[in-house]
Design a protein around this motif. Structure first.
Motif, PDB file in Angstrom:
ATOM      1  N   ALA A  30       0.854  -1.196   0.000  1.00 24.28           N
ATOM      2  CA  ALA A  30       0.000   0.000   0.000  1.00 24.28           C
ATOM      3  C   ALA A  30       0.885   1.241   0.000  1.00 24.28           C
ATOM      4  N   ALA A  31       1.983   1.192   0.789  1.00 23.95           N
ATOM      5  CA  ALA A  31       2.912   2.327   0.846  1.00 23.95           C
ATOM      6  C   ALA A  31       3.581   2.522  -0.513  1.00 23.95           C
ATOM      7  N   GLN A  32       4.010   1.414  -1.107  1.00 21.32           N
ATOM      8  CA  GLN A  32       4.633   1.493  -2.445  1.00 21.32           C
ATOM      9  C   GLN A  32       3.668   2.111  -3.453  1.00 21.32           C
ATOM     10  N   SER A  33       2.375   1.751  -3.325  1.00 22.95           N
ATOM     11  CA  SER A  33       1.396   2.208  -4.311  1.00 22.95           C
ATOM     12  C   SER A  33       1.276   3.734  -4.304  1.00 22.95           C
ATOM     13  N   LEU A  34       1.689   4.356  -3.188  1.00 23.40           N
ATOM     14  CA  LEU A  34       1.673   5.825  -3.139  1.00 23.40           C
ATOM     15  C   LEU A  34       2.840   6.407  -3.941  1.00 23.40           C
ATOM     16  N   ARG A  35       3.832   5.547  -4.246  1.00 28.18           N
ATOM     17  CA  ARG A  35       5.003   6.010  -5.021  1.00 28.18           C
ATOM     18  C   ARG A  35       4.905   5.657  -6.500  1.00 28.18           C
ATOM     19  N   GLY A  36       4.008   4.718  -6.867  1.00 27.30           N
ATOM     20  CA  GLY A  36       3.882   4.350  -8.280  1.00 27.30           C
ATOM     21  C   GLY A  36       3.191   3.012  -8.467  1.00 27.30           C
ATOM     22  N   ARG A  37       2.794   2.692  -9.681  1.00 25.23           N
ATOM     23  CA  ARG A  37       2.097   1.472 -10.061  1.00 25.23           C
ATOM     24  C   ARG A  37       0.870   1.175  -9.177  1.00 25.23           C
ATOM     25  N   PRO A  38       0.043   2.191  -8.872  1.00 25.33           N
ATOM     26  CA  PRO A  38      -1.046   1.970  -7.914  1.00 25.33           C
ATOM     27  C   PRO A  38      -2.088   0.940  -8.359  1.00 25.33           C
ATOM     28  N   GLY A  39      -2.410   0.919  -9.653  1.00 20.15           N
ATOM     29  CA  GLY A  39      -3.456   0.005 -10.121  1.00 20.15           C
ATOM     30  C   GLY A  39      -3.081  -1.438  -9.845  1.00 20.15           C
ATOM     31  N   GLU A  40      -1.887  -1.774 -10.278  1.00 21.79           N
ATOM     32  CA  GLU A  40      -1.365  -3.133 -10.110  1.00 21.79           C
ATOM     33  C   GLU A  40      -1.276  -3.524  -8.625  1.00 21.79           C
ATOM     34  N   LEU A  41      -0.706  -2.610  -7.824  1.00 25.99           N
ATOM     35  CA  LEU A  41      -0.515  -2.919  -6.398  1.00 25.99           C
ATOM     36  C   LEU A  41      -1.851  -3.004  -5.658  1.00 25.99           C
ATOM     37  N   ALA A  42      -2.813  -2.146  -6.028  1.00 19.99           N
ATOM     38  CA  ALA A  42      -4.130  -2.199  -5.372  1.00 19.99           C
ATOM     39  C   ALA A  42      -4.760  -3.575  -5.586  1.00 19.99           C
ATOM     40  N   ALA A  43      -4.601  -4.124  -6.797  1.00 17.95           N
ATOM     41  CA  ALA A  43      -5.161  -5.445  -7.085  1.00 17.95           C
ATOM     42  C   ALA A  43      -4.465  -6.516  -6.226  1.00 17.95           C
ATOM     43  N   GLU A  44      -3.152  -6.398  -6.077  1.00 21.17           N
ATOM     44  CA  GLU A  44      -2.418  -7.378  -5.261  1.00 21.17           C
ATOM     45  C   GLU A  44      -2.840  -7.306  -3.785  1.00 21.17           C
ATOM     46  N   VAL A  45      -2.993  -6.082  -3.296  1.00 17.62           N
ATOM     47  CA  VAL A  45      -3.382  -5.912  -1.887  1.00 17.62           C
ATOM     48  C   VAL A  45      -4.795  -6.471  -1.667  1.00 17.62           C
ATOM     49  N   ALA A  46      -5.703  -6.214  -2.623  1.00 18.24           N
ATOM     50  CA  ALA A  46      -7.080  -6.716  -2.498  1.00 18.24           C
ATOM     51  C   ALA A  46      -7.090  -8.252  -2.507  1.00 18.24           C
ATOM     52  N   GLU A  47      -6.212  -8.836  -3.309  1.00 18.45           N
ATOM     53  CA  GLU A  47      -6.111 -10.292  -3.382  1.00 18.45           C
ATOM     54  C   GLU A  47      -5.643 -10.855  -2.037  1.00 18.45           C
ATOM     55  N   ALA A  48      -4.612 -10.228  -1.470  1.00 18.40           N
ATOM     56  CA  ALA A  48      -4.086 -10.678  -0.169  1.00 18.40           C
ATOM     57  C   ALA A  48      -5.154 -10.552   0.919  1.00 18.40           C
ATOM     58  N   ALA A 104      -4.519   5.507  -3.279  1.00 18.77           N
ATOM     59  CA  ALA A 104      -3.348   5.772  -4.135  1.00 18.77           C
ATOM     60  C   ALA A 104      -3.762   5.718  -5.604  1.00 18.77           C
ATOM     61  N   HIS A 105      -4.609   4.736  -5.907  1.00 14.07           N
ATOM     62  CA  HIS A 105      -5.114   4.581  -7.273  1.00 14.07           C
ATOM     63  C   HIS A 105      -5.892   5.832  -7.700  1.00 14.07           C
ATOM     64  N   SER A 106      -6.717   6.350  -6.811  1.00 14.96           N
ATOM     65  CA  SER A 106      -7.513   7.538  -7.125  1.00 14.96           C
ATOM     66  C   SER A 106      -6.633   8.786  -7.231  1.00 14.96           C
ATOM     67  N   ILE A 107      -5.627   8.886  -6.328  1.00 14.10           N
ATOM     68  CA  ILE A 107      -4.715  10.050  -6.385  1.00 14.10           C
ATOM     69  C   ILE A 107      -4.030  10.083  -7.754  1.00 14.10           C
ATOM     70  N   ASP A 108      -3.733   8.894  -8.267  1.00 12.58           N
ATOM     71  CA  ASP A 108      -3.002   8.753  -9.535  1.00 12.58           C
ATOM     72  C   ASP A 108      -3.750   9.368 -10.722  1.00 12.58           C
ATOM     73  N   GLU A 109      -5.067   9.607 -10.550  1.00 16.05           N
ATOM     74  CA  GLU A 109      -5.830  10.250 -11.636  1.00 16.05           C
ATOM     75  C   GLU A 109      -5.418  11.715 -11.817  1.00 16.05           C
ATOM     76  N   THR A 110      -4.743  12.265 -10.797  1.00 15.79           N
ATOM     77  CA  THR A 110      -4.222  13.631 -10.900  1.00 15.79           C
ATOM     78  C   THR A 110      -2.701  13.514 -11.039  1.00 15.79           C
TER      79      THR A 110
END
Lengths: 226, 226
Positions: A30-48, A104-110
């Motif tokens: 989740a912390a990494q997703s704030l630095r980049g690749r949020p879409g991919e990481l959000a899916a991994e976190v949801a899976e876990a 993080a995914h939503s922030i990435d839209e900006t």
């Protein structure tokens, strides 16, 4: 403690530690997703999170089975009751990690939204708290648990600083308001992870020393946080 | 259930209902504080929270005593384990009421801040959910508990609408940003009260029917809320 109960308790601790390892990795991602690749990481976190949900239900069932089978009293009973609480806190921490990755995914839209630098420091601290509280629990180490409590104040201070920074961003640019609000939510989620770690630490102190610290600390906590 | 356990269980239910009455009044006062007299009401809510904190500790002790004394199995054991969880949810709801009243106090620093009208509707709904979930628990009524679950979606929708409104306010006036952020937090706190009521309802369904609904509902919940 009789040897059957002891063996079951050791199994339970192993399960809690294994669940905690998954949860810690979720916070890291989740912390990494704030630095980049949020879409991919959000899916991994949801899976876990699905795994954590199943583990939570399983650990709760195990606790109830142990209560029915061994009919423990005194400290053994309290220990199992504490596992039930820790289990619940861990599951909620996992939910918060999911929420952070979604933000993080939503922030990435900006594009190029300036996420406050302190955010990273706050997540690192919150992760340390979760790990420390779990270690203290498994080792029944009230002294280590006590060392967790002041870290929650540090997290609260960082949260306040981040909120101040986000407020300035929103006041200076109306178009950054939506992303800043997502960031505000993410910051609150991190702060709540630290609160759950504090709950665990407080439960350990109570388990070992019989001293109820949870609500003493609450008063200070409530008066400071947003 | 033997008659001693039955009597203790009835006492426990009475205590939970009495704690719930205090918590519901706290939510009412927190809601009122958004309409006026926030300083005074925040102090009253904080005072009530001290009572709730003590009751939570007491009820937990009572549950552990009952486990040690009656060594219940099967459904009786699960019922006491559920009281432990409901007790914890109620205490957290009380903390959230304190937080809402504190936010109302902070919003009051910006005179005539336009608190979104839907806020009131959301608080009313959340209070109904808490009351309904507790009644379902005491009456072991899974059907009533199931009727609580869709209300959580309604609360989430109201929360989203309120956030949208606050976003517009912040984008139109930089000087309203601090108060709008406090209002945003208050709205999130109300939404979390509804989440806790949902937890209680889900626990009742599991207790009565053995059907684990909590994580089925989570997926939908996580994907919608801010």
């Amino acid at each position: 403690m009789n040897k059957h109960l002891l063996r079951d308790m050791e199994d339970l601790h192993r399960e809690i530690l294994s669940m905690s390892a998954i949860v810690e990795e979720m916070i890291d991602k989740a912390a990494q997703s704030l630095r980049g690749r949020p879409g991919e990481l959000a899916a991994e976190v949801a899976e876990a999170d699905k795994i954590v949900d199943r583990r939570e239900v399983h650990i709760e069932e195990e606790c109830l089975k142990m209560l029915a089978l061994h009919q423990p009293v005194a400290v053994d009973l309290r220990r199992i009751a504490t596992v039930l609480k820790v289990n619940n806190d861990l599951e909620r921490i996992a939910d918060l990690a999911v929420n952070i990755a979604e933000r993080a995914h939503s922030i990435d839209e900006t594009p190029n939204f300036p996420i406050p630098r302190k955010m990273e420091e706050m997540v690192t601290l919150a992760t340390q708290m979760v790990r420390g509280a779990l270690d203290a629990f498994v080792n029944l180490d009230a002294e280590s648990a006590r060392r967790i409590l002041p870290l929650d104040d540090a997290v609260d201070r960082l949260n306040c600083e981040i909120i101040g920074e986000l407020q300035t961003i929103m006041q200076s640019s109306a178009k950054l308001v939506p992303a800043a609000l997502h960031c505000f939510s993410a910051s609150r989620h991190v702060e709540r992870i630290a609160d759950h770690a504090t709950n665990i630490a407080e439960d350990v102190i109570y388990l070992v020393e019989g001293d109820i610290v949870r609500h003493k600390h609450d008063v200070a906590r409530n008066s400071r946080t947003q």
